[in-house]
Scaffold this active site. Structure first.
Site, PDB file in Angstrom:
ATOM      1  N   TRP A  49       3.845 -63.904  15.995  1.00  0.00           N
ATOM      2  CA  TRP A  49       5.080 -64.460  15.439  1.00  0.00           C
ATOM      3  C   TRP A  49       4.969 -65.961  15.174  1.00  0.00           C
ATOM      4  CZ3 TRP A  49       4.927 -61.359  19.830  1.00  0.00           C
ATOM      5  CH2 TRP A  49       4.778 -62.029  21.044  1.00  0.00           C
ATOM      6  N   GLU A  63      11.961 -63.533  19.778  1.00  0.00           N
ATOM      7  CA  GLU A  63      12.704 -64.256  20.806  1.00  0.00           C
ATOM      8  C   GLU A  63      13.623 -63.321  21.600  1.00  0.00           C
ATOM      9  OE1 GLU A  63      12.377 -67.259  21.877  1.00  0.00           O
ATOM     10  OE2 GLU A  63      10.965 -67.966  20.369  1.00  0.00           O
ATOM     11  N   GLN A 103      13.324 -62.081  29.231  1.00  0.00           N
ATOM     12  CA  GLN A 103      13.105 -61.285  30.435  1.00  0.00           C
ATOM     13  C   GLN A 103      11.946 -60.297  30.285  1.00  0.00           C
ATOM     14  OE1 GLN A 103      14.951 -62.047  33.079  1.00  0.00           O
ATOM     15  NE2 GLN A 103      16.316 -63.401  31.966  1.00  0.00           N
ATOM     16  N   LEU A 138      12.187 -51.281  27.776  1.00  0.00           N
ATOM     17  CA  LEU A 138      12.209 -52.746  27.859  1.00  0.00           C
ATOM     18  C   LEU A 138      13.253 -53.258  28.849  1.00  0.00           C
ATOM     19  CD1 LEU A 138      11.774 -54.493  24.380  1.00  0.00           C
ATOM     20  CD2 LEU A 138      10.462 -54.845  26.467  1.00  0.00           C
ATOM     21  N   TYR A 193      17.281 -54.298  30.152  1.00  0.00           N
ATOM     22  CA  TYR A 193      18.300 -55.220  29.644  1.00  0.00           C
ATOM     23  C   TYR A 193      18.796 -54.743  28.277  1.00  0.00           C
ATOM     24  CZ  TYR A 193      16.489 -58.269  33.303  1.00  0.00           C
ATOM     25  OH  TYR A 193      16.096 -58.788  34.508  1.00  0.00           O
ATOM     26  N   TYR A 215      19.120 -71.566  23.892  1.00  0.00           N
ATOM     27  CA  TYR A 215      17.660 -71.575  23.860  1.00  0.00           C
ATOM     28  C   TYR A 215      17.139 -70.868  22.614  1.00  0.00           C
ATOM     29  CZ  TYR A 215      12.928 -69.978  24.591  1.00  0.00           C
ATOM     30  OH  TYR A 215      11.599 -69.685  24.395  1.00  0.00           O
ATOM     31  N   ASP A 242      13.940 -73.508  28.684  1.00  0.00           N
ATOM     32  CA  ASP A 242      13.833 -72.234  29.379  1.00  0.00           C
ATOM     33  C   ASP A 242      13.185 -72.471  30.731  1.00  0.00           C
ATOM     34  OD1 ASP A 242      11.164 -72.692  28.780  1.00  0.00           O
ATOM     35  OD2 ASP A 242      10.797 -70.674  28.007  1.00  0.00           O
ATOM     36  N   CYS A 259      -3.395 -78.394  38.371  1.00  0.00           N
ATOM     37  CA  CYS A 259      -3.157 -79.840  38.397  1.00  0.00           C
ATOM     38  C   CYS A 259      -4.439 -80.641  38.178  1.00  0.00           C
ATOM     39  CB  CYS A 259      -2.524 -80.252  39.723  1.00  0.00           C
ATOM     40  SG  CYS A 259      -0.882 -79.540  40.006  1.00  0.00           S
ATOM     41  N   CYS A 270      -4.937 -81.166  34.548  1.00  0.00           N
ATOM     42  CA  CYS A 270      -3.711 -81.452  33.813  1.00  0.00           C
ATOM     43  C   CYS A 270      -3.759 -82.840  33.171  1.00  0.00           C
ATOM     44  CB  CYS A 270      -2.505 -81.363  34.751  1.00  0.00           C
ATOM     45  SG  CYS A 270      -0.936 -81.720  33.934  1.00  0.00           S
TER      46      CYS A 270
END
Length: 342
Positions: free
Chosen positions: A21, A34, A39, A77, A79, A115, A133, A194, A197
């Site tokens: 996408w 999106e 979730q 899926l 939800y 979002y 998010d 880290c 990073c």
């Protein structure tokens, strides 16, 4: 440009994920991704995204589909309100005549929050809107030492304002996607990398050793248990199902005959006083976000065609695949299928 923002852009140019996408600016395809990825892990969501685009190549195709067809394609899926909102929003877009191109217009679509509107608006139309998010909360909280508990109204306001200040002019799409990927790949919830990073020198959490503390979490909601008893009715090649009503889990999906809690082989439910129920599985657990479902599965093969409770219908067993079902119903069907292998 803030040094933090430049670092994110540089990191994203070298490390950004190659996702299908992201190879398009078609707002329909981006919006679809999106909604599916809310979730949902990318590895699972990608298959659904491809499946939806294959079945519904345009928003007009999606809008013209029946809700049952959309729910069936969404099956697995979870939800499920997302699927209903997706279908409703597709019909909104068709009524509008085109996909909206402003944040206000995108936000007016069913199921689209701040979002999602910022993500679609920045990626497809270059709108200067920062996304916030879970990944963004984590990166900003650790780097800038923000201790406001995420999941609160105060945190949403504070983190959104901070992300918006950091948004580089003309680079909203790359910065937003860079922030999402940086949180998913570099500044991960557990064991962030880290040592490699690029923000290490300026990171508050790294300097203070608080990577495991930030972001501060709001107290989690208590998980509740709910007990269900489901009966698979089989009579002359037919079975009984009903569409779940509004105001409860799985709205719009189909379920088998459901007993009041406590009914079962003891024939405590009047409808089964003359026909024993065969217990298939007991205490089947199915986890939702804030609820644990514990279900008992039964098979009922009455000798005479029974009268069904209000709302239930008879369908051919061979037609079950045409109906959108929650995962728990699929588990019952798996138990039924297991009988034939015994």
């Amino acid at each position: 440009m803030h040094p933090f923002s430049q670092t994110i852009l540089d990191w994203y140019a070298c490390n950004g994920r190659d996702l299908p996408w992201r190879r398009t600016q078609d707002p329909y395809a981006v919006w679809l991704s999106e909604i599916i990825l809310q979730q949902t892990r990318i590895v699972q969501g990608m298959d659904y995204w491809k499946r939806f685009l294959k079945r519904f190549p345009t928003v007009q195709d999606l809008a013209a589909a029946s809700e049952d067809e959309v729910m069936r394609l969404w099956e697995g899926l979870g939800y499920y309100s997302r699927a209903r909102n997706l279908h409703a929003a597709a019909q909104q877009i068709v009524t509008l005549g085109a996909f909206p191109t402003t944040l206000e217009g995108i936000s007016s679509l069913k199921g689209v929050g701040d979002y999602t509107a910022a993500a679609i608006g920045s990626i497809c139309f270059g709108l200067p809107a920062a996304v916030v998010d879970g990944n963004v909360y984590r990166v900003l909280a650790r780097h800038f030492g923000v201790e406001t508990p995420v999941g609160t109204t105060a945190a949403k306001k504070e983190f959104t304002a901070l992300a918006q200040r950091l948004l580089p002019p003309g680079e909203a799409s790359a910065f937003n996607q860079g922030m999402m990927d940086f949180g998913a790949l570099q500044c991960t919830p557990q064991n962030p990398d880290c040592l490699t990073c690029p923000l290490q020198a300026s990171c508050h959490a790294f300097r203070t050793g608080r990577q495991g503390v930030l972001p501060v979490k709001k107290a989690a909601a208590q998980v509740q248990e709910r007990h269900l008893s489901y009966v698979y009715v089989r009579f002359n090649g037919e079975t009984a199902i009903r569409k779940r009503p509004a105001g409860d889990i799985w709205q719009g999906l189909w379920e088998p005959l459901r007993l009041p809690v406590g009914a079962g082989n003891d024939a405590s439910h009047a409808a089964f006083s003359e026909d024993a129920l065969q217990l298939l599985r007991k205490g089947v657990k199915h986890q939702l976000t804030h609820r644990t479902l514990i279900a008992d599965f039964y098979l009922w093969e009455p000798v005479q065609r029974p009268q069904l409770p209000e709302g239930y219908i008879w369908i051919q067993e061979t037609e079950l695949d045409r109906y959108g079902k929650p995962r728990l119903f699929e588990k019952l069907l798996e138990a039924i299928a297991g009988l034939g292998r015994q």
